[in-house]
Design a protein around this motif. Structure first.
Motif, PDB file in Angstrom:
ATOM      1  N   GLN A  90      54.755  33.159  21.071  1.00  0.00           N
ATOM      2  CA  GLN A  90      54.842  31.716  20.822  1.00  0.00           C
ATOM      3  C   GLN A  90      53.483  31.106  20.497  1.00  0.00           C
ATOM      4  O   GLN A  90      53.410  30.059  19.859  1.00  0.00           O
ATOM      5  N   SER A  91      52.408  31.750  20.913  1.00  0.00           N
ATOM      6  CA  SER A  91      51.066  31.277  20.543  1.00  0.00           C
ATOM      7  C   SER A  91      50.396  32.213  19.541  1.00  0.00           C
ATOM      8  O   SER A  91      49.591  31.767  18.724  1.00  0.00           O
ATOM      9  N   GLU A  98      56.943  29.753  15.715  1.00  0.00           N
ATOM     10  CA  GLU A  98      57.354  29.453  17.078  1.00  0.00           C
ATOM     11  C   GLU A  98      58.865  29.295  17.229  1.00  0.00           C
ATOM     12  O   GLU A  98      59.353  29.034  18.328  1.00  0.00           O
TER      13      GLU A  98
END
Length: 537
Positions: free
Chosen positions: A428-429, A408
């Motif tokens: 980011q996920s 991240e």
């Protein structure tokens, strides 16, 4: 035709039970803050690959190149592009790969070089140069146009006019990628020397780029018109590549490659060959004149994603493999749309189980193990010449070449600067670190399946038999000695019955694409399972 009976157990080469992982070096890991991946970056991530459970790494080209086609236009076959490192860095990477019990394969691009390769610079310098016929030069046609009607795979004529020497040269791809003349003995000798250079360095094998293009029909006749071509297809498909690809003489060259590889021991040759089953199977060679170990099988990339179509594809392919050959399967590559983009998030898990439980050597493509899907790339960030030359067809390859998102942090841990291509929008996920923390992630499923292959010979080298199943379910058995495993894959979004072979029951659920649940006589929507069976008592 199946393999005849023989006495005693057969030694299984590593590549039959192994799993290959393709790295696109520009997009794996940047170590020097230029936004492009490199060899040191790959070395820094080897523990990840070892823990994933693969057996061999295949690197897309890392040689010096003007990068017109991002490394598939090679200016020196026996060096490393400074963008990626140097030969000393390559040797360190190779030693580190071997130190983890893995193997390293390189990309070999024999059909064409860069127009900046010294060979072509000489060839282009004059008609009298000793390397003139190392490439394919021809006078204009009577109308002063190209010598024949061949179309480049990237669109437009396959011929480029050279004003200074008054002839055309042939290029199956970009005009900056002139085709080598494999009818010239000196070319064959020079390219065999390239293979020896890397084998002597310790490389474990090669994936051979567009092998079926390597030699052209004598006389270079016009290719036939494709009567079924429509404007939504590439310009290349206007013609049937009858005389520009898959010539009989190419098989002798392939056999030379194999003989050289075999002289070095346990080496592997993979041929990139896009042909129907009957013609693809010829590239195995014959028992007394073997060719490539694995002619790449791309059918899972191209196949309709439903149980009936997959069943037909698997049967036809299995029947085409000669008794002395070994199957292989691929669901993703640097040239193809991402599997998760093609079939969706839920079915990407089914695809993983299918790839890693079919009979044959699987090749994984970087990022598919975390389910990178469709990546939106702004027009001003697109780099692929195939897209730029034929926009509007949706054939751009940038979408499958975006950097790996590791975590991240800024730039997803790939680089400390903006990457050469944008990251997947959900980085980011959807990244390695996030999936590592989730026991139900796609990454964890891949690890589980790869562990199963290592611990169950039935999955790695066992026999394969399709079994009857409900609509939308693909089911098959894998057997080795006394072990019988069954794989059942629900290709649909409805609950389906799970039918076991007569007089058997489930001894153990070895793996499921979904969270653990009590096993009954059904498959949940988008569920795949690996079951160990036993006879009813």
């Amino acid at each position: 035709m199946r393999k005849p009976m023989c006495e005693g157990p057969r030694r299984v080469p590593w590549w039959e039970h192994g799993v290959i992982y393709q790295i696109y070096p520009r997009s794996f890991q940047d170590s020097d803050a230029d936004g492009v991946g490199d060899l040191a970056g790959i070395e820094s991530r080897l523990d990840y690959l070892a823990e994933l459970g693969i057996d061999a790494i295949w690197l897309s080209p890392i040689y010096p190149s003007p990068m017109a086609d991002f490394g598939y236009d090679i200016a020196d076959y026996c060096e490393i592009d400074p963008m990626f490192g140097d030969l000393a860095g390559f040797d360190r990477l190779l030693a580190a790969v071997h130190g983890r019990g893995l193997r390293l394969l390189l990309d070999f691009v024999p059909n064409h070089s860069s127009d900046q390769h010294p060979w072509f610079v000489e060839s282009r310098s004059s008609r009298e140069n000793v390397k003139r016929d190392w490439y394919i030069w021809r006078d204009p046609a009577p109308d002063e146009g190209p010598p024949n009607n061949w179309i480049s795979d990237f669109g437009g004529s396959s011929w480029q006019w050279d004003e200074s020497t008054g002839q055309y040269y042939l290029h199956a791809f970009l005009k900056s990628q002139p085709d080598l003349n494999w009818r010239k003995p000196e070319v064959r000798e020079a390219m065999m020397a390239v293979l020896r250079f890397w084998f002597d360095r310790g490389v474990d094998g090669f994936r051979i780029d567009v092998l079926w293009h390597i030699i052209k029909a004598e006389g270079l006749p016009d290719n036939p018109i494709n009567a079924y071509w429509t404007p939504d297809r590439t310009q290349r498909d206007r013609l049937i590549q009858l005389y520009s690809t898959d010539q009989p003489e190419a098989h002798a060259i392939s056999a030379e490659f194999r003989a050289l590889a075999d002289s070095y021991g346990d080496r592997l040759l993979i041929g990139e060959i896009c042909l129907p089953n009957d013609r693809l199977a010829r590239w195995y060679g014959t028992p007394d004149r073997l060719q490539v170990h694995l002619p790449f099988n791309f059918q899972l990339i191209e196949n309709a994603w439903d149980a009936a179509s997959l069943r037909r594809t698997i049967v036809a392919y299995e029947e085409s493999v000669p008794w002395f050959g070994w199957p292989n399967w691929v669901i993703g590559s640097h040239d193809a749309p991402r599997i998760a983009a093609r079939v969706g998030e839920a079915q990407a898990r089914i695809a993983a189980m299918l790839l890693l439980t079919l009979r044959g050597t699987p090749t994984l493509y970087q990022g598919d193990e975390i389910g990178i899907g469709e990546v939106q790339i702004a027009p001003d960030r697109m780099r692929d010449p195939q897209h730029l030359r034929q926009p509007g067809l949706g054939i751009g390859r940038d979408r499958s070449r975006t950097p790996i998102p590791w975590d991240e942090s800024a730039n997803a841990g790939f680089s400390t600067v903006d990457p050469w291509l944008p990251l997947n929008q959900d980085w980011q996920s959807r990244n390695v670190a996030a999936q590592d923390r989730s026991s139900n992630s796609l990454l964890c499923l891949y690890r589980s399946l790869l562990t199963l292959r290592r611990s169950h010979d039935a999955l790695a080298i066992g026999d394969f038999t399709l079994v009857d199943a409900a609509d939308e379910v693909l089911a098959y058995q894998r057997r080795h000695t006394d072990e019988c495993l069954m794989i059942a894959l629900n290709l649909g979004d409805k609950t389906r019955p799970l039918t076991l072979p007569t007089d058997t029951c489930v001894a153990e659920v070895l793996c499921s694409t979904l969270a653990e649940r009590p096993m009954d006589d059904t498959l949940a929507p988008n569920e795949g399972v690996v079951l160990r069976l036993r006879e009813k008592r």
